[in-house]
Design a protein around this motif. Structure first.
Motif, mmCIF file in Angstrom:
data_model
loop_
_atom_site.group_PDB
_atom_site.id
_atom_site.type_symbol
_atom_site.label_atom_id
_atom_site.label_comp_id
_atom_site.label_asym_id
_atom_site.label_seq_id
_atom_site.Cartn_x
_atom_site.Cartn_y
_atom_site.Cartn_z
ATOM 1 N N UNK A 79 -14.678 -16.095 -10.954
ATOM 2 C CA UNK A 79 -13.953 -14.888 -11.667
ATOM 3 C C UNK A 79 -13.582 -14.193 -10.358
ATOM 4 N N UNK A 80 -14.717 -13.550 -9.527
ATOM 5 C CA UNK A 80 -14.252 -12.589 -8.354
ATOM 6 C C UNK A 80 -13.430 -13.373 -7.274
ATOM 7 N N UNK A 81 -13.739 -14.647 -7.101
ATOM 8 C CA UNK A 81 -12.731 -15.220 -5.979
ATOM 9 C C UNK A 81 -11.208 -15.377 -6.393
ATOM 10 N N UNK A 82 -11.214 -15.701 -7.845
ATOM 11 C CA UNK A 82 -9.808 -15.750 -8.320
ATOM 12 C C UNK A 82 -9.056 -14.447 -8.209
ATOM 13 N N UNK A 83 -9.976 -13.456 -9.017
ATOM 14 C CA UNK A 83 -9.493 -12.091 -8.729
ATOM 15 C C UNK A 83 -9.010 -11.383 -7.492
ATOM 16 N N UNK A 84 -9.988 -11.709 -6.517
ATOM 17 C CA UNK A 84 -9.668 -11.263 -4.955
ATOM 18 C C UNK A 84 -8.337 -11.957 -4.725
ATOM 19 N N UNK A 85 -8.268 -13.141 -4.915
ATOM 20 C CA UNK A 85 -7.245 -14.142 -4.312
ATOM 21 C C UNK A 85 -5.870 -13.353 -5.180
ATOM 22 N N UNK A 86 -5.757 -13.022 -6.341
ATOM 23 C CA UNK A 86 -4.406 -12.491 -6.723
ATOM 24 C C UNK A 86 -4.319 -10.920 -6.353
ATOM 25 N N UNK A 87 -5.188 -10.346 -6.132
ATOM 26 C CA UNK A 87 -5.317 -8.856 -5.531
ATOM 27 C C UNK A 87 -4.617 -9.206 -3.968
ATOM 28 N N UNK A 88 -5.153 -9.944 -3.325
ATOM 29 C CA UNK A 88 -4.531 -10.046 -2.028
ATOM 30 C C UNK A 88 -3.231 -10.785 -1.942
ATOM 31 N N UNK A 89 -2.869 -12.019 -2.695
ATOM 32 C CA UNK A 89 -1.295 -12.179 -2.879
ATOM 33 C C UNK A 89 -0.297 -11.427 -3.269
ATOM 34 N N UNK A 90 -0.891 -10.405 -4.211
ATOM 35 C CA UNK A 90 0.100 -9.527 -4.857
ATOM 36 C C UNK A 90 0.288 -8.056 -4.166
ATOM 37 N N UNK A 91 -0.577 -8.064 -3.029
ATOM 38 C CA UNK A 91 -0.756 -6.795 -2.264
ATOM 39 C C UNK A 91 -1.303 -5.579 -2.902
ATOM 40 N N UNK A 92 -2.078 -5.893 -3.897
ATOM 41 C CA UNK A 92 -2.790 -4.615 -4.513
ATOM 42 C C UNK A 92 -4.422 -4.583 -4.160
ATOM 43 N N UNK A 93 -4.733 -5.341 -3.170
ATOM 44 C CA UNK A 93 -6.023 -5.081 -2.452
ATOM 45 C C UNK A 93 -6.122 -3.739 -1.756
ATOM 46 N N UNK A 94 -7.251 -3.167 -2.214
ATOM 47 C CA UNK A 94 -7.584 -1.790 -1.721
ATOM 48 C C UNK A 94 -9.076 -1.895 -1.108
ATOM 49 N N UNK A 95 -9.108 -1.273 0.067
ATOM 50 C CA UNK A 95 -10.439 -1.224 0.561
ATOM 51 C C UNK A 95 -11.102 0.067 -0.105
ATOM 52 N N UNK A 96 -12.368 -0.104 -0.283
ATOM 53 C CA UNK A 96 -13.316 0.723 -0.911
ATOM 54 C C UNK A 96 -13.933 1.616 0.327
ATOM 55 N N UNK A 97 -13.943 3.016 0.048
ATOM 56 C CA UNK A 97 -14.721 3.895 0.936
ATOM 57 C C UNK A 97 -15.802 3.438 1.467
ATOM 58 N N UNK A 98 -16.750 3.516 2.536
ATOM 59 C CA UNK A 98 -17.964 3.106 2.685
ATOM 60 C C UNK A 98 -19.096 3.865 2.004
ATOM 61 N N UNK A 99 -18.864 5.411 1.578
ATOM 62 C CA UNK A 99 -19.627 6.036 1.109
ATOM 63 C C UNK A 99 -19.677 5.535 -0.488
ATOM 64 N N UNK A 100 -18.840 4.889 -0.928
ATOM 65 C CA UNK A 100 -19.105 4.305 -2.229
ATOM 66 C C UNK A 100 -19.535 2.955 -2.351
ATOM 67 N N UNK A 101 -19.748 2.261 -1.164
ATOM 68 C CA UNK A 101 -20.558 1.049 -1.646
ATOM 69 C C UNK A 101 -21.734 1.012 -2.135
ATOM 70 N N UNK A 102 -22.698 2.110 -2.041
ATOM 71 C CA UNK A 102 -23.883 1.720 -2.789
ATOM 72 C C UNK A 102 -23.663 1.821 -4.488
ATOM 73 N N UNK A 103 -22.793 2.785 -4.957
ATOM 74 C CA UNK A 103 -22.402 2.688 -6.311
ATOM 75 C C UNK A 103 -21.782 1.736 -6.630
ATOM 76 N N UNK A 104 -20.938 0.784 -5.769
ATOM 77 C CA UNK A 104 -20.396 -0.304 -6.137
ATOM 78 C C UNK A 104 -21.316 -1.476 -6.162
ATOM 79 N N UNK A 105 -22.179 -1.393 -5.525
ATOM 80 C CA UNK A 105 -23.423 -2.220 -5.438
ATOM 81 C C UNK A 105 -24.239 -2.237 -6.803
ATOM 82 N N UNK A 106 -24.565 -0.987 -7.053
ATOM 83 C CA UNK A 106 -25.077 -0.518 -8.359
ATOM 84 C C UNK A 106 -24.198 -1.170 -9.606
ATOM 85 N N UNK A 107 -22.967 -0.803 -9.722
ATOM 86 C CA UNK A 107 -22.065 -1.480 -10.584
ATOM 87 C C UNK A 107 -22.269 -2.828 -10.724
ATOM 88 N N UNK A 108 -22.204 -3.650 -9.692
ATOM 89 C CA UNK A 108 -22.411 -5.104 -9.731
ATOM 90 C C UNK A 108 -23.860 -5.600 -10.208
#
Length: 291
Positions: free
Chosen positions: A40-69
């Motif tokens: 699922x993540x590979x397909x979603x990441x591929x779609x975001x990259x191809x559609x130009x919608x991929x956005x970088x996440x701020x470094x300070x939010x990485x711990x929260x993204x990890x907790x979300x995962x």
């Protein structure tokens, strides 16, 4: 269009529970979770990259993204998949519908959003339903264990909801948040598999592969995107009815495919959970006469 999206979400989410049941019958539950979110993540990441919608996440939010995962895309599913090894997929789906009650309480705790009276009443009914399902009249230890696991998974899912809400309020892009959460969840589950001595290999059995693709694409990508679109079209309150109707689909499938037979207390408990959710989300304010 709204009606199509509504019933698409109900059908997709209502059928994912049996697809999970097909996977845990063949391989280790955590292995199935790892492959689901890897695909699922590979397909979603591929779609975001191809559609130009991929956005970088701020470094300070990485711990929260990890907790979300860890909460929404790893521990949540570890509990849920394990629960399906003890109780029917339909019963698990009904317990999971309590996420709306967990969210109501957690929003009060973390965001100081006070629940309405009908939400509290609905929550009491739903909790009473779970008490009946857990067999205050004599369910087996295996069934109680399965329902307890499903409750643990629902609690993790709700915490993940609160984290995602916090990240979105900070201005992060939703598709990017979801994709990165899936990636972190996949990483945590894979690490757990290796630490506990399990391999990452899945299965090539046709049923397992078919259920994996169904859970990864419709269950994890299409269903989520359709739900968000539905929220935009008809509002979050009305879209929330999908979480009440999808367990009905799961119960029907479970009765047919798994030959599930519920006791009187189990049936009454399921009914109370569904009624409690309905009471919580029914737009009672619209029934008030206008001045």
């Amino acid at each position: 269009m709204a009606a199509f999206l509504f019933f698409a979400v109900v059908l997709i989410w209502g059928t994912t529970w049996y697809a999970i049941h097909m996977q845990v019958a063949v391989t280790d539950a955590n292995t199935a979770i790892f492959w689901r979110f890897l695909v699922a993540s590979a397909l979603l990441a591929g779609w975001l990259k191809l559609s130009g919608k991929w956005k970088a996440a701020p470094r300070q939010d990485i711990p929260l993204l990890a907790l979300l995962g860890a909460t929404m895309f790893s521990c949540n599913y570890m509990f849920m998949y394990r629960a399906e090894q003890s109780i029917s997929s339909g019963t698990v789906s009904v317990v999971f519908s309590l996420a709306v009650i967990f969210n109501m309480l957690n929003q009060w705790l973390f965001f100081r959003i006070r629940p309405a009276l009908h939400g509290v009443v609905g929550g009491v009914l739903a909790v009473a339903g779970v008490a009946l399902m857990m067999g205050v009249t004599g369910a087996s230890l295996t069934e109680i264990d399965g329902i307890a696991l499903a409750l643990g998974g629902t609690a993790c899912f709700s915490i993940g909801n609160m984290i995602s809400r916090h990240l979105l309020l900070k201005g992060l892009d939703l598709p990017t948040v979801v994709c990165r959460g899936m990636m972190w969840g996949c990483g945590f589950t894979g690490a757990w598999l290796l630490l506990t001595g399990h391999g990452l290999a899945g299965s090539w059995q046709p049923g397992w592969v078919a259920s994996l693709l169904y859970l990864a694409v419709p269950g994890s990508i299409i269903g989520f995107v359709a739900y968000l679109r539905l929220v935009h079209v008809i509002g979050a309150d009305r879209a929330a009815y999908t979480t009440i109707l999808s367990p009905v689909v799961a119960l029907v499938i479970s009765s047919i495919a798994e030959n599930s037979v519920w006791s009187a207390s189990m049936g009454a408990g399921i009914a109370l959970v569904l009624v409690g959710n309905l009471v919580s989300f029914f737009p009672w304010h619209k029934l008030k006469p206008r001045a």
